[in-house]
Design a protein around this motif. Sequence first.
Motif, short mmCIF file in Angstrom:
data_model
loop_
_atom_site.label_atom_id
_atom_site.label_comp_id
_atom_site.label_asym_id
_atom_site.label_seq_id
_atom_site.Cartn_x
_atom_site.Cartn_y
_atom_site.Cartn_z
N CYS A 1 -0.31 -5.53 2.57
CA CYS A 1 0.27 -4.81 3.90
C CYS A 1 1.86 -5.28 3.92
N CYS A 2 2.69 -4.66 3.95
CA CYS A 2 4.00 -4.99 4.21
C CYS A 2 4.27 -5.29 5.80
N GLY A 3 3.65 -4.47 6.59
CA GLY A 3 4.01 -4.25 8.18
C GLY A 3 4.88 -3.10 8.53
N ASN A 4 5.35 -2.39 7.44
CA ASN A 4 6.24 -1.23 7.94
C ASN A 4 5.27 -0.06 8.19
N ARG A 5 6.04 1.03 8.73
CA ARG A 5 4.98 2.32 9.13
C ARG A 5 4.88 2.99 7.82
N CYS A 6 3.70 3.61 7.72
CA CYS A 6 3.37 4.16 6.38
C CYS A 6 4.32 5.24 6.03
N LEU A 7 4.44 5.53 4.84
CA LEU A 7 5.49 6.59 4.32
C LEU A 7 4.72 7.85 4.07
N LYS A 8 3.34 7.85 3.96
CA LYS A 8 2.61 8.94 3.71
C LYS A 8 2.49 10.19 4.52
N ILE B 1 0.69 1.68 10.34
CA ILE B 1 1.79 0.80 9.76
C ILE B 1 1.14 0.84 8.24
N CYS B 2 1.35 0.00 7.16
CA CYS B 2 1.16 0.04 5.84
C CYS B 2 -0.25 0.07 5.60
N HIS B 3 -1.05 0.78 4.85
CA HIS B 3 -2.40 0.60 4.72
C HIS B 3 -2.82 1.44 3.40
N SER B 4 -4.09 1.13 2.99
CA SER B 4 -4.55 1.84 1.79
C SER B 4 -5.57 2.97 1.98
N GLY B 5 -5.58 3.97 0.89
CA GLY B 5 -6.49 4.87 1.17
C GLY B 5 -5.65 6.06 2.11
N LYS B 6 -6.65 7.04 2.60
CA LYS B 6 -6.12 8.16 3.32
C LYS B 6 -5.68 7.55 4.47
N CYS B 7 -4.65 8.70 5.27
CA CYS B 7 -3.88 8.14 6.40
C CYS B 7 -4.92 8.42 7.68
N HIS C 1 0.86 -1.33 0.07
CA HIS C 1 0.07 0.05 0.12
C HIS C 1 0.86 1.40 -0.06
N CYS C 2 1.98 1.13 0.68
CA CYS C 2 2.81 2.49 0.89
C CYS C 2 3.68 2.52 -0.24
N GLY C 3 3.70 1.37 -1.19
CA GLY C 3 4.72 1.30 -2.51
C GLY C 3 6.11 1.21 -2.07
N LEU C 4 6.48 0.81 -0.89
CA LEU C 4 8.16 0.79 -0.61
C LEU C 4 8.47 -0.57 -0.98
N ASN C 5 7.56 -1.58 -0.71
CA ASN C 5 7.91 -2.93 -0.92
C ASN C 5 7.22 -3.88 -1.92
N GLN C 6 7.72 -5.05 -2.36
CA GLN C 6 7.01 -5.93 -3.08
C GLN C 6 6.60 -6.91 -2.70
N ILE C 7 5.10 -7.20 -2.86
CA ILE C 7 4.59 -8.30 -2.25
C ILE C 7 4.28 -9.47 -3.26
N ILE C 8 4.46 -10.60 -2.99
CA ILE C 8 4.24 -11.66 -3.99
C ILE C 8 3.15 -12.59 -3.48
N TYR C 9 2.23 -13.15 -4.17
CA TYR C 9 1.35 -14.13 -3.86
C TYR C 9 0.66 -14.88 -4.92
N LYS C 10 -0.11 -15.97 -4.77
CA LYS C 10 -0.82 -16.54 -5.83
C LYS C 10 -2.16 -16.00 -6.00
N CYS C 11 -2.64 -16.27 -7.37
CA CYS C 11 -3.85 -15.41 -7.58
C CYS C 11 -5.14 -16.30 -6.81
N HIS C 12 -4.95 -17.71 -6.58
CA HIS C 12 -6.04 -18.32 -5.96
C HIS C 12 -6.10 -18.01 -4.26
N GLU C 13 -4.98 -17.53 -3.83
CA GLU C 13 -4.95 -16.86 -2.36
C GLU C 13 -6.09 -15.78 -2.10
#
Length: 846
Positions: A697-704, A715-721, A665-677
């Motif tokens: 969610c990467c688990g780090n503090r939001c960079l916004k 921590i890392c989230h989507s939308g407005k802080c 969500h914060c755009g700092l890290n890359q998340i890898i998962y399978k489509c059926h998950e």
Amino acid sequence: MEKFNKAQQKNLAAAQKLVEAYASSSEDEGELDEKHILDLLYKHYQSLPQGAGKATGNKQNDNNANRTATFLENTLHSGAATCLICIGSIRRVESIWSCKSCYCFFHLNCIQRWANDSVMQMKVKAEQQNGNQGHYNHLGEYVPAKRQKAAHWCCPQCRTEYQPTERPTQYECFCGKEVNPAQQPYLVPHSCGEICGKLLQPKCGHDCKLLCHPGPCPPCAQLANNSCLCGKSPARSVRCLDKNWQCQQTCQTLLSCGKHKCNQKCHRRGQCPPCNSQSSQPCNCKREVKVVNCSQPKWQCTNVCGALYNCGQHKCEKICHSADCGGDCPLSVRSCPCGKSKNASGCNEEVETCGDTCHKLLSCGNHTCTQRCHRGPCNQCLVRTTKKCRCGLHEKELPCSKEFTCEAKCKQMRDCGKHACNRKCCGYQCPPCEKICGKQLNCNKHKCQSVCHNGPCYPCKLESQVNCRCGKTRRSVPCGRERSARIACMELCRISSKCHHAVKHRCHKGECPPCAQPCGQTNKCGHICKAHCHSAIRVNKTADASNRAAAKKYEYRPLPHPQCEEGVSVSCIGGHELATWPCWNSKPSSCARKCARQLRCGNHKCQLVCHTVPDPQSMLQQVGCANCEQGCGIARTKGCEHSCNKGCHPPPCAPCSFVIKSKCHCGLNQIIYKCHELYNDVDEEQQLLERGEKLRCCGNRCLKNFACGHRCITICHSGKCPNPELCRKKVRIYCACKRLKQEIACDKHRAGQTSLSCDDNCQAERAKVEATEQQQLARKKQLEEEKNRIELEKFQQKFAKRKPRERKTIEVDLERSKIDWQRWANYSVALLLVLGALGVAYYADS
């Protein structure tokens, strides 16, 4: 001789080719349905003309009916009629002209040329004789020129005269209602198909009811209610042409003789013939009796009357007569021989001459008799006069009673325009030419036997008897048409057939036509051959060079059966349909439709064009069908956009194992998962959104940053802080001149505390800065004015008047004479370097 032989062989080959290529008009044109055409022709006519002729018993009507039948036969059978001008056959498709008198056919072009030539020759002859305006004979009498006939032309057959304006200019039907009639297979050729409508002959008030036809109109066939000629029989319904019919009763009317009655059969009243009975009747003088016809009771014998006149001396010299001879003697009153003096004297006394001059007109008609009154005829005229001969070329003094003729022969052409007169002293009264024409006629057999004439000779009137090939049919044709005349024989041809069929065509000339019957023999496939007979087909053959002219160039050979066209039901190679094909092409073939068999995938069908399969009845995939090459078409889980990696297969598909890489969500890290998950068909939409939020969610503090500019504390989230009001970061604030500063909490800064107030030091510092800025502006303005002054001086120096400069010629020459040693040194060093390099390269190679 070699050239002659080559030319002879060439002519023989051309003649043979012409004979082989000759074909009668009946072969060029189709046969007509004569029965159907005659039925249409007599549709509005109550009886055939032949039957009408027999009913009347009139020879004239019978002749007209026969002539009509003959013209119909000549018209229906193409080539049967003959043009007497060109001695050629008249075909059904050719333009013709028919004479109004004899109804003879002629080619339109031939009769136009005949009429034009005849009229032109008469005009030329008239122009040649226009100079003869008449002449005076030897008696001085004016003899007018011969009267010439008006220009005209005649029918070549019956000599009927036509005016020049009646020359045919267009092709018309027989009745004259239609111009250029079209050829119709169900009508009489050269006819328009309309009712004739001509007034019948003899005139009875009715018109012809036949369709447009050649030849004379047949007798009238209308019905009339008439009595017989004598009126004794009651009226009855008879044909119009039979309305003057006779009953079988005798007249029994008293004849003019008053003794006998008319014994003739029925006739009109008052038209009894003279009495044919004989009786004894005396002559006019009653001396003889003779048996004569009652119709001529008075007759005259040969005896002289011999009765005495009143004088008693002279007798009546008349032949047998019934009237009185008269009492007085005709010789009682007489005159002298010249007739000048008359006296009454006895009939027995001789009359004396008067002694005066005779003065009777002599036989010459110009002079009178100079003798004294005399008995008997006057002598011939002896007065000598100058006379001209009949031709007017010579003069001579002769007695008036004699006629003068010279010895000069007349050189004027006779009316034939070919022979001279050659009569002695003709006097321009040349008689008609009496010589025989003797020209060869168009028939090339006879010569013209007419008196010598102008223009073309009339056609040969002789006829020849022509037999058909079998000899059962005969026909009279114009002389010269024996070879090309067509005889319509109704008998079957007697020539043995070249094929296996019986002869069914009519008697004909030349080679038999090709057999048009179906073959009827069994073909190799077992069907009956329905093609035209091919057992004897005419084919060309090559002849030897030595006997090329004499040998036939064709022969008859049997040809093999053609391809069998019998229909056979054949299934296609894929078993889709049954079709009817000709026997020769009855092999199973592709029907060009798609195979459409179910493939093993269960989702698609074979798209190949109809092909061979082991079991055509089965519609499942077999050997030869194309394998399914399409991908999986089963619908994926909602939200999954990836296709199945497997080929086409039955449902369901395996879970999507596509690896998805995306930013958190914060755009700092890359998340890898399978489509059926992330996506499945079990969870609801809200659960899918929550699972997607956790996976990204990467688990780090939001960079916004918050709106205040500080970093988000969650921590890392989507939308407005979330919770921006909880920010307690330190914020530094300043005074207006930026000299004073202070740090406060972010919530106070958001509450409105954004700046500090300036003190006295800040104002003193601000005044000092303003003074420094004014000095800098003044210095800048001074430098700009100095720059403008310098530019003005340069402008004035450039465009002001210049002082003349002295030429420094000596200094320039000295400068040019100096040697540039530095340049020569550079050139020398470069040359040495090049030579050194060449030497090094040379030794290195050696």
